[in-house]
Motif scaffolding. Sequence first.
Motif, short mmCIF file in Angstrom:
data_model
loop_
_atom_site.label_atom_id
_atom_site.label_comp_id
_atom_site.label_asym_id
_atom_site.label_seq_id
_atom_site.Cartn_x
_atom_site.Cartn_y
_atom_site.Cartn_z
N SER A 99 0.75 -1.27 0.07
CA SER A 99 0.05 -0.02 0.01
C SER A 99 0.73 1.33 -0.05
CB SER A 99 -0.97 0.10 1.33
OG SER A 99 -1.59 -1.24 1.41
N ARG A 100 2.19 1.08 0.39
CA ARG A 100 2.85 2.35 0.52
C ARG A 100 3.19 3.14 -0.67
NH1 ARG A 100 8.64 0.66 1.78
NH2 ARG A 100 8.68 2.81 2.80
N ILE A 127 -1.24 1.68 -6.10
CA ILE A 127 -2.54 1.44 -5.69
C ILE A 127 -3.35 2.10 -6.54
CG2 ILE A 127 -4.31 1.54 -3.79
CD1 ILE A 127 -2.46 -0.31 -2.82
N VAL A 148 1.43 4.39 -3.10
CA VAL A 148 0.11 5.16 -3.24
C VAL A 148 -0.14 5.02 -4.74
CG1 VAL A 148 -1.49 6.91 -3.20
CG2 VAL A 148 0.12 6.49 -1.34
#
Lengths: 363, 306, 366
Positions: B284-285, B290, B287
Amino acid sequence: MQLRLEPRALQSRAMRYASPVIAAALTLVMGFILFAALGKNPLAAFHAFFIAPINSINGVAELFLKASPLVLIAIGLAVGFRSNIWNIGAEGQLTVGAIAAGWVALNPAFADSPLLLAGMIVAGAVGGMAWAAVPAFLRTRFNANEILVSLMLTYVAQLLVNYLVFGPWRDPQGFNTPQSPLFADAALFPILIENTRLNASVLLTLVAVAVGWVFLNKSFLGYKTRVVGLSSAAARYAGFSEKRTVWIGMLAGGAAAGLAGVGEVAGPLGQLFPTISPGYGFTAIIVAFVGRLDPVGIVFAGLLMSLLYLGGDSAQISMGLPAAAASLFQGALLFFLLGADVLVNYRVRVIRAGPVARRSFSA
Amino acid sequence: MDMIMPVVVATLGAGTPLIFAALGELVAEKSGVLNLGVEGMMLVGAIVAFITMLGTGQLWLGVAAAGVAGALMALLFAFATLTLQANQVAAGLALAIFGAGVSAFIGKGYVGVTLQNAANGGISLPIDIPLLGPLLHSLHPLVYASWLLFAGVTWFLTRSRAGLVLRAVGESPASAHAVGYPVIRIRYFATLFGGAMAGVGGAYLSLVYAPLWLEGMVAGRGWIALALVVFATWRPARVMLGAYLFGGITIVQYFAQSAGIAFATQFMSMLPYLATIVVLVVISRDVAMIRRNAPVSLGKPFHPSV
Amino acid sequence: MRIVNRRDFLKSASSLGIAAIGARAVDAFAQDVLNVGVVHQFPIGEVGWETQHALGYKAMEAAFPGKVKVTVVADVQQAQDSERVFRELASQGNKLIFGTTFSHMAPMLKVARTAPNTYFDCCASVTTLKNMGAFEARNYEASYIAGVIAGRMTRSNILGWVGAFPIPQTVWRMNGFMIGARSVNPKAVCNVIWINTWNDPAKEKDAVGALISQGADVLAGSPNTPVQGVAAEERGAWSIANCSDFSKFVPKKQLTGDIFDWRSAYVDSARDALAGKWKAQDRFRGLGEGGFCAMVPYNAAIPAEVVADARQREKDIVSGKLKVFAGPLKDRDGKQHVAAGASLSDKEIRSINWLVAGINGPFPKS
């Protein structure tokens, strides 16, 4: 003829209050059908479920005793849910709060302190907040979804308390059964009504209701978090920090859940066991929604949910109804509520198609 | 070294229910629907499959029944969120809780009953391949089915027209609607598919893996499946990888215990959950990644303007 | 409510003189219909822990037809809730209330103290009160016999144990099993895996798989489902049933099993209550007539002389000639717990937290 949903310009106030009632009514109808299908007299079953459990002082005390952690946690969760912060790990935060309170209670250094119980309360809140801080941090720093992180941590917390009561905190006088030593009387909440189990932790819940109401409805901070939940773009434009909202949302839920954990172990349990809570952290989610994320509504919803729990046992005892009926009702209640909620935001229109003028009825 | 084969077989088995549930959820999420009720749908699938199998003795009938049951549960959710525009997160949670209650309720008379002919119909090859032969023989047909599902879902999403439309619906439902695609109907199908697959995942647990019925026997795997979709960044191949990784950690933990590696077993049991968190964070880091991969409209209700 | 009325009756009756009341007082305690309450932690299944208790109170109902009425509450999983249910059962006129698991002990103690005229009996409780008894099975005797069979039937000399939680009840069973196995096969070892759950059959199966892959060919354990047996049979290994007889699901490879037989616990308690002679007892019984555990019929594949030896040992245990935990007994770290000629006391057995030599695998240190 067609039914169409039309968005309302303004949320219907009337429906906001009516929809939980509609949902409850639909749940009752479902119950009626269910009981009849099981071959039980529906009216007797309703009596067993809803009237019998509160027929005595003890019953009412039990009702409040069970509603207390549900309401407490739900208020904390509501702060988060209003800003779209989904703390699903309240069960784990409750457990860690209980562990923290247990550490204070069992620590010989604090045994004689007059502040023992107060220390346990603080420890419980801090413990719950610490456990909620993990998903908050991972969300604000790494954008990790807080639903999943908080949920995974629930399993971790349960294994942790399991480890403690099987290992370092096992009661040396307990024949090696997995439980901690009994908490001293000074480490237990005083009983409020004699001959019942209703203890002073219910006062914590009342405080939380008051604080929650003020925060959510009257404070600027509460207003900010609500804006973030409604429209993150607008919030950003207004300079409301989303990160701060995440922290507030998660920590509020964590503190509330941790306090509920203290309420359990310094209340009806009186010691640490391998499992602390019968799923309060999850049921509180339903309570929060059925209570429309508002402290007053949550109180009513908590009482209703508590009644469903008590009714489930009572109906088993007096009518042999199956144990799973209670959780069936709880889930159905939430579903019906979600369905009934549509009427808050949308209007139902009946449209008769035809060449001549349309007559429409709106609800 | 002959420890590797049993670990591999066990890992493949442990990952299979996750694969079914996660791939199903992936399709739903690709169309923009976030259905958190996977755990409930898997439980209902498990008990329905079990009852069917007990009654008919037919494995595939049980699996089919589970699929139907899962789809029906998903229908409840779909109706609430797609037609009645309810909040998807709340509805998903309601489904999870409701599904747990329903499964416990209808499973009341079957607690502890165990299936004898847990059909272990592995494939036997006419020729004797040294390593693969015994491996393929010990795998259950449903494990192969999960591989077929993976292939099918990948093909559907990347190569087929319908898959493209589905992804468009997930990325920008307003545009898809403007072009004339029936957004809501597509989302319904995607959600029902997700429910059916979750049901099949549950069926695998109660028919093949366990094989018996116990209340709550899905034991959190539905939630793991949800996590898998996120940390696979919505790509089927990574779902497979994640599922086997997760299953593998659980299995290896038992082998370690049995080999005498003595440390507090509760901490070892925590490993799969901690690992999920770690991988979630790592994925998830980024961004940007994602945002590139998550369907834009995920979780947001779509209301076709009149 | 009935209990209150009886108390009032006794109070007024006793003011008229004891002798005349003597007979009537005894009658007052003797029941016409005995209302019994039973609480289960989990749902009652076809086999398993709760089932064995159900068999117990069904036997009780059959032994006193028409005189015993049982109210059963199942699936009360947490201590806070079971406390409330016990209290409710007591207040609704149930004179004899049973708890069915060790986690009922703490809540039942609290309720028993506030309901002095109700009799309580708790399975696996380690504490008793004037109106609360306990009953527990010496199923290490049965698992010892199972171990003897296992020790003779294993080819690889590796036994496997799937553990749920390392509670004393499980530990003494494991130790009995190992002692039994080693008494006929000094080379036998037992690997243990703890899965930390009662309710996840998939994990049981994984643990069985791991144990078998590492050489075990006789499986035993403590989660109370047939999954272990089924999984073991699939891989061609023997299994020992526990708690209930699983042979319906494990037709070929179940060697035997050590099962619970709570019938006399319930029947004796009810008989005493009906006769007005109930007294709190701490019953800790094993194999034999009126005992609380038994062996499942032996698999036909076991050689006759092994079965005969096992049967003889059973007789010796019942007669007291053979003590499972007789010294010298060392734990697996070499520390001696029982000297030669002595045997573990009941208190030591019930709080046991060490493993005998031969058992490999993790174990919590407190």
